[in-house]
Design a protein around this motif. Structure first.
Motif, PDB file in Angstrom:
ATOM      1  N   ALA A 180       0.679  -1.309   0.049  1.00  0.00           N
ATOM      2  CA  ALA A 180       0.341   0.050  -0.040  1.00  0.00           C
ATOM      3  C   ALA A 180       1.137   1.487  -0.166  1.00  0.00           C
ATOM      4  O   ALA A 180       0.504   1.992  -0.476  1.00  0.00           O
ATOM      5  N   SER A 181       2.191   1.439   0.739  1.00  0.00           N
ATOM      6  CA  SER A 181       2.981   2.287   0.621  1.00  0.00           C
ATOM      7  C   SER A 181       3.117   3.077  -0.946  1.00  0.00           C
ATOM      8  O   SER A 181       3.695   4.026  -1.059  1.00  0.00           O
ATOM      9  N   ARG A 182       3.917   2.135  -1.163  1.00  0.00           N
ATOM     10  CA  ARG A 182       5.243   2.092  -2.738  1.00  0.00           C
ATOM     11  C   ARG A 182       3.581   2.100  -3.688  1.00  0.00           C
ATOM     12  O   ARG A 182       3.483   3.398  -3.992  1.00  0.00           O
ATOM     13  N   ARG A 183       1.855   1.603  -3.537  1.00  0.00           N
ATOM     14  CA  ARG A 183       1.081   2.709  -4.167  1.00  0.00           C
ATOM     15  C   ARG A 183       1.101   3.904  -4.341  1.00  0.00           C
ATOM     16  O   ARG A 183       0.715   4.598  -5.198  1.00  0.00           O
ATOM     17  N   LEU A 184       1.047   3.836  -2.934  1.00  0.00           N
ATOM     18  CA  LEU A 184       0.843   5.557  -2.555  1.00  0.00           C
ATOM     19  C   LEU A 184       1.899   6.547  -2.986  1.00  0.00           C
ATOM     20  O   LEU A 184       1.486   7.396  -3.425  1.00  0.00           O
ATOM     21  N   ASP A 185       3.518   6.009  -3.027  1.00  0.00           N
ATOM     22  CA  ASP A 185       4.120   6.265  -3.477  1.00  0.00           C
ATOM     23  C   ASP A 185       3.710   6.870  -5.116  1.00  0.00           C
ATOM     24  O   ASP A 185       4.365   7.953  -5.058  1.00  0.00           O
ATOM     25  N   SER A 209       1.562   6.955  -6.423  1.00  0.00           N
ATOM     26  CA  SER A 209       0.029   7.627  -6.433  1.00  0.00           C
ATOM     27  C   SER A 209       0.513   9.464  -6.835  1.00  0.00           C
ATOM     28  O   SER A 209       0.088  10.038  -7.147  1.00  0.00           O
ATOM     29  N   ILE A 210       0.969   9.355  -5.848  1.00  0.00           N
ATOM     30  CA  ILE A 210       1.534  11.721  -4.836  1.00  0.00           C
ATOM     31  C   ILE A 210       3.072  11.656  -6.868  1.00  0.00           C
ATOM     32  O   ILE A 210       2.851  12.561  -6.334  1.00  0.00           O
ATOM     33  N   GLN A 226       1.159  12.438  -9.494  1.00  0.00           N
ATOM     34  CA  GLN A 226       0.348  13.318  -9.190  1.00  0.00           C
ATOM     35  C   GLN A 226       1.292  14.792  -9.407  1.00  0.00           C
ATOM     36  O   GLN A 226       0.823  16.496 -10.077  1.00  0.00           O
TER      37      GLN A 226
END
Length: 55
Positions: free
Chosen positions: A2-7, A9-10, A13
């Motif tokens: 989940a942390s890698r996915r959030l990274d 995504s950021i 953006q």
């Protein structure tokens, strides 16, 4: 994961990509603990059934 996915995504953006280093320890505590447990159990088993192994 989940942390890698959030990274990712950021990074998508902002357009800024950060270098990622995957830290892998040389020896984990779980590995060391399992080796110590194996030694203890083999020693305990040999001590308990010493007449069977020696005779």
């Amino acid at each position: 994961m989940a942390s890698r996915r959030l990274d990712m995504s950021i990074q998508g953006q902002t357009g800024i990509r950060m270098e990622q280093k995957a830290y892998v320890p040389e020896k984990s505590y779980i590995f060391i603990g399992s080796i110590l447990y194996l030694i203890f159990v083999v020693g305990f088993t040999f001590f308990t059934y010493r007449e069977y192994f020696i005779a």
